[in-house]
Every structure is written in C-alpha cells, then in structure tokens.
Scaffold this active site. Structure first.
Site, PDB file in Angstrom:
ATOM      1  N   ARG A  74       0.896  -1.240   0.058  1.00  0.00           N
ATOM      2  CA  ARG A  74      -0.119  -0.143  -0.199  1.00  0.00           C
ATOM      3  C   ARG A  74       0.880   1.436   0.035  1.00  0.00           C
ATOM      4  O   ARG A  74       0.500   2.285  -0.980  1.00  0.00           O
ATOM      5  CB  ARG A  74      -0.997  -0.020   1.237  1.00  0.00           C
ATOM      6  CG  ARG A  74      -2.127  -0.922   1.058  1.00  0.00           C
ATOM      7  CD  ARG A  74      -2.811  -0.880   2.418  1.00  0.00           C
ATOM      8  NE  ARG A  74      -2.232  -1.650   3.413  1.00  0.00           N
ATOM      9  CZ  ARG A  74      -2.085  -3.102   3.791  1.00  0.00           C
ATOM     10  NH1 ARG A  74      -3.176  -3.810   3.055  1.00  0.00           N
ATOM     11  NH2 ARG A  74      -1.433  -3.652   4.735  1.00  0.00           N
ATOM     12  N   MET A  75       1.865   1.392   0.959  1.00  0.00           N
ATOM     13  CA  MET A  75       2.793   2.665   0.863  1.00  0.00           C
ATOM     14  C   MET A  75       3.606   2.712  -0.257  1.00  0.00           C
ATOM     15  O   MET A  75       3.756   3.755  -0.651  1.00  0.00           O
ATOM     16  CB  MET A  75       3.430   2.533   2.182  1.00  0.00           C
ATOM     17  CG  MET A  75       2.633   3.102   3.660  1.00  0.00           C
ATOM     18  SD  MET A  75       1.998   4.705   3.224  1.00  0.00           S
ATOM     19  CE  MET A  75       3.437   5.546   2.704  1.00  0.00           C
ATOM     20  N   THR A 129       8.978   1.560   7.832  1.00  0.00           N
ATOM     21  CA  THR A 129       8.396   0.448   8.329  1.00  0.00           C
ATOM     22  C   THR A 129       8.391   0.253   9.910  1.00  0.00           C
ATOM     23  O   THR A 129       9.346   0.944  10.561  1.00  0.00           O
ATOM     24  CB  THR A 129       9.577  -0.889   8.078  1.00  0.00           C
ATOM     25  OG1 THR A 129       9.650  -0.740   6.571  1.00  0.00           O
ATOM     26  CG2 THR A 129       8.892  -2.324   8.462  1.00  0.00           C
ATOM     27  N   HIS A 154      -6.488   1.556  13.189  1.00  0.00           N
ATOM     28  CA  HIS A 154      -6.039   1.193  11.928  1.00  0.00           C
ATOM     29  C   HIS A 154      -6.869   0.215  11.092  1.00  0.00           C
ATOM     30  O   HIS A 154      -7.779  -0.435  11.737  1.00  0.00           O
ATOM     31  CB  HIS A 154      -4.782   0.619  11.771  1.00  0.00           C
ATOM     32  CG  HIS A 154      -3.670   1.899  12.111  1.00  0.00           C
ATOM     33  ND1 HIS A 154      -3.505   2.268  13.348  1.00  0.00           N
ATOM     34  CD2 HIS A 154      -2.816   2.811  11.279  1.00  0.00           C
ATOM     35  CE1 HIS A 154      -2.411   3.343  13.323  1.00  0.00           C
ATOM     36  NE2 HIS A 154      -2.093   3.524  12.172  1.00  0.00           N
ATOM     37  N   HIS A 155      -6.691   0.152   9.740  1.00  0.00           N
ATOM     38  CA  HIS A 155      -7.399  -0.861   8.964  1.00  0.00           C
ATOM     39  C   HIS A 155      -6.976  -2.267   9.295  1.00  0.00           C
ATOM     40  O   HIS A 155      -6.194  -2.505  10.107  1.00  0.00           O
ATOM     41  CB  HIS A 155      -6.903  -0.485   7.438  1.00  0.00           C
ATOM     42  CG  HIS A 155      -5.469  -0.648   7.272  1.00  0.00           C
ATOM     43  ND1 HIS A 155      -4.676  -2.022   7.046  1.00  0.00           N
ATOM     44  CD2 HIS A 155      -4.440   0.404   7.337  1.00  0.00           C
ATOM     45  CE1 HIS A 155      -3.471  -1.735   6.826  1.00  0.00           C
ATOM     46  NE2 HIS A 155      -3.265  -0.388   7.475  1.00  0.00           N
ATOM     47  N   LYS A 190      -3.581  -4.149   9.250  1.00  0.00           N
ATOM     48  CA  LYS A 190      -2.170  -3.765   9.751  1.00  0.00           C
ATOM     49  C   LYS A 190      -1.665  -4.744  10.430  1.00  0.00           C
ATOM     50  O   LYS A 190      -2.294  -5.671  11.390  1.00  0.00           O
ATOM     51  CB  LYS A 190      -2.591  -2.694  10.593  1.00  0.00           C
ATOM     52  CG  LYS A 190      -1.316  -1.996  11.107  1.00  0.00           C
ATOM     53  CD  LYS A 190      -1.342  -0.670  11.793  1.00  0.00           C
ATOM     54  CE  LYS A 190      -0.221  -0.420  12.547  1.00  0.00           C
ATOM     55  NZ  LYS A 190       1.035  -0.277  11.594  1.00  0.00           N
ATOM     56  N   GLY A 242       3.395   1.995  15.448  1.00  0.00           N
ATOM     57  CA  GLY A 242       4.535   2.775  15.847  1.00  0.00           C
ATOM     58  C   GLY A 242       4.217   3.943  16.239  1.00  0.00           C
ATOM     59  O   GLY A 242       4.964   4.564  17.212  1.00  0.00           O
ATOM     60  N   THR A 243       3.478   4.669  15.886  1.00  0.00           N
ATOM     61  CA  THR A 243       2.780   6.042  16.111  1.00  0.00           C
ATOM     62  C   THR A 243       2.451   6.133  17.634  1.00  0.00           C
ATOM     63  O   THR A 243       2.891   7.055  18.246  1.00  0.00           O
ATOM     64  CB  THR A 243       1.957   6.702  15.152  1.00  0.00           C
ATOM     65  OG1 THR A 243       2.481   6.508  13.744  1.00  0.00           O
ATOM     66  CG2 THR A 243       1.596   8.084  15.494  1.00  0.00           C
TER      67      THR A 243
END
Ligand code: NAD
Length: 246
Positions: free
Chosen positions: A14-15, A78, A134-135, A138, A144-145
């Site tokens: 995706r990213m 990542t 999140h989706h 994941k 990580g955030t």
C-alpha cells in the site's frame, strides 16, 4: 540538478505504491528501482542514491546493512521492530544517514510536539491514555505512532515504556495506577490511521486527535525526508529533525 534516484523497498505494498505515485509527480526525485519480496535488492541498490523502506520489520536490518556497505541514504517507514532490530539500525546509522520515523505526516509530527507540551503543562494530576485505530490488514500493534506517543509521555513523566505501559484492559484489573499509560489498538475497515492522546483529570479532560485520510501524507513526508537526508552526515534522524521541530 539531477533528480534524487530512489529505490522503493516494499514496492507492491500500500505504501510502496503510494510513494511511487507521489514520486512520479515530483521532478526532484526519480524512481530508479522498485523492489519487493523475491526481487534482487542488492543489484537494484546500485541504481539508486537513496532507499525508502516500507516493507516488513524483519527486512529492515538487512536493508540497513546493505545501505551502510554501499554508503546509501536510508529512509525507514516500516514499523514493529524489536529493540534488538532498532539497535542494529542505529549501528548502521554510524556509517550513513538514516531517517527512521514511525510516522512521516506533518500533522502527526505536530501531534508529537503538542503531546510533549500538553504533558509538561498538565502535570501528574492527569491520567494518560493513547487510543489508535487502523485498517484491518495492519500487522503490528500498537502502531509505531502510538508507541512513539507513549515514549514522549513516558519521557515527560519519567516513566518506563516497558514497565508502565498498560496494553488494553480485561477482567478484574483493579484501580488505575497514576503511573500507568494505557494503550488501546482498534482494528477495522480501511482506516488509514487515527491517534488520540487523552489527558484525564478530576473534572476535566483534554484530547489531542490526528486522523489520516490518505496514505499520500506519509508518502510525501518520506520523499521530503529523502531530499533532506541527501545532504546530511551519517546519523540517526527522525521526522522531527526533518521538520525542524526539535
Ligand atoms: P503492505 O503489507 O501493504 O506492504 C508491505 C510490502 O512489503 C508488501 O508488498 C510485501 O510483499 C513487501 N515485503 C515483504 N517482505 C519483503 C522483502 N523481504 N523485501 C521487499 N519487500 C518485502 O504494508 P503497508 O501498509 O504498505 O505498510 C508497510 C509498513 O509501513 C508497515 O510496517 C506499516 O506499519 C508502515 N507504515 C509506516 C508509516 C509511516 O509514516 N512511517 C505509514 C504507513 C505505514
């Protein structure tokens, strides 16, 4: 000036796909190579000035070693690395510049800054909780955030991430400790990334929220980090360095 030549690792993800699309619209960078599982990373590396890695946490260490050997700039988006993996990334950063950030969005990096300020101002009367969503695809939790938000809160309160973080609650858990930082990971649908930091005291509550609605914010941030990193000496940097928020 020649465009900065990028290798995107995790290019079919995706990213990776979003970074390739954003890079095509930016004349200051060019996609020199797109690499995913099963492709020859080392040969592709010869074509690039910098690597942007949004793949899997078990992959980053070998990517960092290869970049260090070839003296190539590395941008790591990542997440989900173990402490040992993070330590080896830091070792590689003695030889090359590495920008390693759990979130490349300008908005979230502002949230990091605001979280530190709010924790300093509000003090120990406020209970701290972090909620992320999140989706459903994941793979790591908490995000990580969210981990970085807890690290910021823990640093202000002189707490320890491993000992004082409370991941979710279930059953007869007893009263909340003042030293606790609660973390809650919600998964579902196609949510790109929501983060809320809650400061709750007697009679009032402050909530800081960021919601990402497009992956482009992370992709553009990682490209901005690559352009910034291209002129830096070896070292371990994050998006706060790129944005001048430190
Ligand atoms: P994804 O699953 O869609 O993509 C990951 C890609 O990596 C896949 O195409 C997969 O095949 C590939 N991959 C796996 N092993 C590989 C290998 N050995 N070599 C090369 N490629 C390999 O996931 P995503 O949503 O794109 O997220 C990727 C990572 O980026 C996750 O860790 C995620 O948490 C993180 N992320 C970070 C930010 C940020 O701003 N830092 C933002 C979004 C996502």
């Amino acid at each position: 000036m020649n465009p900065l030549r990028l290798l995107v690792n995790g290019s079919r993800g995706r990213m990776g796909q979003t970074i390739i699309a954003c890079a095509k619209a930016d004349p200051e960078v060019a996609i020199a190579a797109a690499v995913d599982q099963g492709d020859d990373f080392n040969s592709a590396l010869k074509l690039a000035d910098a690597v942007i890695d949004f793949s899997h946490h078990d992959v980053t260490e070998s990517v960092a070693c290869a970049c260090a050997a070839d003296k190539k700039l590395l941008i790591i988006g990542t997440t989900g690395h173990t402490d040992a993996q993070v330590a080896r990334i830091a070792e590689a950063a003695q030889l090359i510049p590495i920008v390693f950030a759990p979130n490349f969005s300008v908005g979230v990096n502002t949230l990091f800054w605001l979280t530190r300020k709010a924790a300093e101002i509000l003090g120990t009367d406020f209970d701290l909780e972090v909620v992320e969503m999140h989706h459903k695809l994941k793979k790591d939790a908490p995000s990580g955030t969210a981990k970085r938000l807890v690290e910021i809160l823990a640093a202000v309160r002189s707490l320890n991430y491993n000992e004082d973080t409370r991941h979710g609650r279930f059953g007869i858990v007893g009263e909340r400790k003042t030293s606790e930082i609660g973390v809650h990971a919600i998964r579902g649908g196609d949510v790109v990334g929501d983060h809320t930091v809650i400061f709750a005291a007697q009679g009032e509550r402050v909530e800081l929220t960021h919601k990402a609605s497009s992956r482009e914010t992370f992709a553009r941030g990682s490209i901005r980090a690559a352009k910034w990193g291209a002129t830096r000496p070896p070292g371990l940097y994050d998006m706060q360095d790129v944005l001048g928020l430190k």
